[in-house]
Design an enzyme around this catalytic site. Structure first.
Site, PDB file in Angstrom:
ATOM      1  N   SER A 160       4.883 -10.930   6.274  1.00 12.37           N
ATOM      2  CA  SER A 160       4.818  -9.299   6.210  1.00 12.37           C
ATOM      3  C   SER A 160       3.546  -9.251   7.049  1.00 12.37           C
ATOM      4  O   SER A 160       4.220  -8.473   8.192  1.00 12.37           O
ATOM      5  CB  SER A 160       4.176  -8.497   4.957  1.00 12.37           C
ATOM      6  OG  SER A 160       4.730  -6.879   4.858  1.00 12.37           O
TER       7      SER A 160
ATOM      8  N   THR B  71       0.908  -1.599   0.040  1.00 15.85           N
ATOM      9  CA  THR B  71       0.366  -0.079  -0.254  1.00 15.85           C
ATOM     10  C   THR B  71       1.006   1.457   0.079  1.00 15.85           C
ATOM     11  O   THR B  71       0.972   1.811  -0.511  1.00 15.85           O
ATOM     12  CB  THR B  71      -0.782  -0.482   1.794  1.00 15.85           C
ATOM     13  OG1 THR B  71      -1.386  -1.301   1.836  1.00 15.85           O
ATOM     14  CG2 THR B  71      -2.088   0.603   1.226  1.00 15.85           C
TER      15      THR B  71
ATOM     16  N   GLY C  54      10.974  -5.324   2.229  1.00 17.80           N
ATOM     17  CA  GLY C  54      10.359  -4.706   0.375  1.00 17.80           C
ATOM     18  C   GLY C  54      11.158  -5.573  -0.008  1.00 17.80           C
ATOM     19  O   GLY C  54      12.035  -5.592  -1.207  1.00 17.80           O
TER      20      GLY C  54
ATOM     21  N   HIS D 273      -8.744   0.255   1.996  1.00 17.78           N
ATOM     22  CA  HIS D 273      -8.494  -1.434   1.944  1.00 17.78           C
ATOM     23  C   HIS D 273      -9.633  -2.102   2.805  1.00 17.78           C
ATOM     24  O   HIS D 273      -9.854  -4.090   2.303  1.00 17.78           O
ATOM     25  CB  HIS D 273      -7.927  -1.648   3.660  1.00 17.78           C
ATOM     26  CG  HIS D 273      -6.312  -1.327   3.784  1.00 17.78           C
ATOM     27  ND1 HIS D 273      -5.762  -1.848   2.875  1.00 17.78           N
ATOM     28  CD2 HIS D 273      -5.641  -1.083   4.965  1.00 17.78           C
ATOM     29  CE1 HIS D 273      -3.971  -1.314   3.619  1.00 17.78           C
ATOM     30  NE2 HIS D 273      -4.382  -1.365   4.395  1.00 17.78           N
TER      31      HIS D 273
ATOM     32  N   ARG E 215      -0.630  -9.331  -3.204  1.00 20.67           N
ATOM     33  CA  ARG E 215       0.662  -9.526  -3.160  1.00 20.67           C
ATOM     34  C   ARG E 215       1.020 -11.622  -2.879  1.00 20.67           C
ATOM     35  O   ARG E 215      -0.938 -11.930  -2.295  1.00 20.67           O
ATOM     36  CB  ARG E 215       1.283  -9.154  -1.719  1.00 20.67           C
ATOM     37  CG  ARG E 215       2.718  -9.466  -1.654  1.00 20.67           C
ATOM     38  CD  ARG E 215       3.261  -8.788   0.050  1.00 20.67           C
ATOM     39  NE  ARG E 215       4.887  -8.947  -0.742  1.00 20.67           N
ATOM     40  CZ  ARG E 215       5.750  -8.163   0.475  1.00 20.67           C
ATOM     41  NH1 ARG E 215       4.894  -7.759   1.979  1.00 20.67           N
ATOM     42  NH2 ARG E 215       6.870  -8.090   0.441  1.00 20.67           N
TER      43      ARG E 215
HETATM   44  P1  A3P Z   1       7.631  -6.875   4.014  1.00 19.54           P
HETATM   45  O1  A3P Z   1       7.459  -6.792   5.286  1.00 19.54           O
HETATM   46  O2  A3P Z   1       7.909  -7.850   3.348  1.00 19.54           O
HETATM   47  O3  A3P Z   1       9.229  -5.925   3.462  1.00 19.54           O
HETATM   48  P2  A3P Z   1       1.623  -2.041   2.828  1.00 19.54           P
HETATM   49  O4  A3P Z   1       2.336  -0.865   2.393  1.00 19.54           O
HETATM   50  O5  A3P Z   1       0.719  -3.170   2.471  1.00 19.54           O
HETATM   51  O6  A3P Z   1       1.803  -2.196   4.764  1.00 19.54           O
HETATM   52  O7  A3P Z   1       2.939  -3.063   2.950  1.00 19.54           O
HETATM   53  C1  A3P Z   1       3.775  -3.006   3.554  1.00 19.54           C
HETATM   54  C2  A3P Z   1       5.032  -4.053   2.072  1.00 19.54           C
HETATM   55  O8  A3P Z   1       5.584  -3.179   1.564  1.00 19.54           O
HETATM   56  C3  A3P Z   1       6.324  -3.915   3.331  1.00 19.54           C
HETATM   57  O9  A3P Z   1       6.824  -5.960   3.035  1.00 19.54           O
HETATM   58  C4  A3P Z   1       7.375  -3.311   3.364  1.00 19.54           C
HETATM   59  O10 A3P Z   1       8.504  -3.365   3.863  1.00 19.54           O
HETATM   60  C5  A3P Z   1       7.307  -2.727   1.529  1.00 19.54           C
HETATM   61  N1  A3P Z   1       7.579  -1.779   1.343  1.00 19.54           N
HETATM   62  C6  A3P Z   1       7.260  -0.728   1.949  1.00 19.54           C
HETATM   63  N2  A3P Z   1       7.480   0.402   0.889  1.00 19.54           N
HETATM   64  C7  A3P Z   1       8.090  -0.493  -0.232  1.00 19.54           C
HETATM   65  C8  A3P Z   1       8.190   0.207  -1.413  1.00 19.54           C
HETATM   66  N3  A3P Z   1       9.094   1.041  -1.586  1.00 19.54           N
HETATM   67  N4  A3P Z   1       8.952  -0.579  -2.448  1.00 19.54           N
HETATM   68  C9  A3P Z   1       8.281  -2.111  -2.127  1.00 19.54           C
HETATM   69  N5  A3P Z   1       8.793  -2.683  -0.658  1.00 19.54           N
HETATM   70  C10 A3P Z   1       7.696  -1.806   0.391  1.00 19.54           C
END
Ligand code: A3P
Length: 321
Positions: free
Chosen positions: A161, A69, A289, A131, A153
């Site tokens: 995550s 997100t 990430g 969401h 995902r």
């Molecule tokens: P991980 O916990 O696998 O590292 P959300 O934003 O929906 O809460 O999702 C969080 C997930 O997106 C986390 O995954 C986070 O690290 C990853 N994330 C956040 N920013 C990101 C970015 N700029 N590029 C890639 N992944 C990112």
């Protein structure tokens, strides 16, 4: 307005008292129309169906939690606002991506007065996020032809995550991976079952591909530039040849990358207040990430169990991971 807010609060409380509620990964969850929601989120989303007035120009970023997100918000904000801001002096360098995109259901937080003045005052095209599953958004969202960008995902990574994240916001002892896994597989996770969430938007994408774009985290990871061009085109903000030859699209990908965002002070400090006394540290939104991190946490058996469940749930839909 105060009276209507009080009425809404008590309507929400009365309704929640009649619905099934159980412990979730970090807070209790209540089952409302086949969707598990934190009670406070449920109270906030109840008025969405009556009060949120979709406009045909609206852009809605719909995501299942922990599917990227934060990343999608950064990308969509940077794409749609690129005429307003130079990349070298960009709001995303100063603000967490969640602070630049309005969450539809958060407009009803009781602390904000439970009114719609803010969301109504935004000029079109509004960039909004949710969401909520499609079934809990007003039907006008589809009828008005709002553009929806949905992001999900690979479920093993989404679960991994989520487990890390929920333990960060959880008060008290951490929840074990096993316990969290069982709940996830039963569909009992925030905004879950995840399979219903994914499938609702998947089907809408099949029915209305011009208005609903369905993306996977892995696809953006694999080729972020291609994904960014695709999102920009879908949103009617395509990159011009001149922009592409200048490398503006590559710069935008870089600005929104995990590496850049996670190292900014704005994302290393501070956080977001969420209803129900929840505080989300910005840093907890940037963990690793990576694609495939589940192997570092889940057993092979757990992986197989979730794969079988996913295959069963998505069978015949055409959706695959
Ligand atoms: P991980 O916990 O696998 O590292 P959300 O934003 O929906 O809460 O999702 C969080 C997930 O997106 C986390 O995954 C986070 O690290 C990853 N994330 C956040 N920013 C990101 C970015 N700029 N590029 C890639 N992944 C990112």
């Amino acid at each position: 307005q105060l009276q209507s807010r009080i009425d809404e609060e008590s309507h929400g409380d009365n309704l929640i008292a009649t619905l099934p509620t159980r412990e979730g990964l970090s807070t209790p969850l209540t089952l409302f129309k086949n969707c598990w929601l934190r009670p406070q989120v449920l109270k906030n989303c109840l008025p969405v169906q009556d009060k949120f007035m979709p406009r045909s120009e609206d852009i809605i970023l719909a995501t299942h939690p922990k599917c990227g997100t934060t990343w999608l918000k950064a990308l969509a904000f940077a794409i749609t606002n690129r005429v307003h801001y130079a990349l070298a002096d960009h709001p995303l360098l100063e603000k967490n991506p969640h602070k630049v995109v309005t969450i539809i259901e958060a407009q009803f937080l009781s602390e904000r007065g439970g009114d719609l003045d803010y969301i109504e005052s935004l000029p079109s095209p509004r960039l909004l996020a949710t969401h909520l599953p499609l079934s809990l958004l007003p039907s006008g969202v589809c009828k008005a032809g709002c553009r929806i960008v949905y992001l999900c995902r690979e479920p093993k990574d989404a679960f991994t995550s989520m487990w890390h994240f929920e333990n960060k916001v959880r008060k008290g002892d951490p929840i074990s991976l096993d316990e969290a896994f069982n709940m996830f597989c039963e569909g009992c996770s925030s905004f879950g079952p995840f399979w219903d969430h994914y499938l609702q938007y998947w089907k809408e994408n099949l029915a209305r591909p011009q208005e609903v774009l369905f993306l996977k985290y892995e696809e953006i990871m694999l080729d972020p530039l291609k994904a960014v061009r695709k999102i920009a085109k879908f949103l009617d903000f395509p990159f011009t040849e001149e922009e592409e030859s200048r490398g503006d699209d590559k710069e935008l990908v870089r600005l929104c990358s995990f590496e850049v965002l996670s190292n900014l002070d704005a994302n290393k400090t501070g956080g977001i207040e969420r209803p129900g006394n929840m505080f989300i540290e910005h840093s907890s939104l940037f963990r690793k990430g990576e694609v495939g991190d589940w192997v570092n946490h889940m057993s092979k058996e757990m992986g197989e169990k979730l794969d079988i469940l996913v295959e069963e749930k998505f069978k015949g839909s055409g959706l695959q991971f």
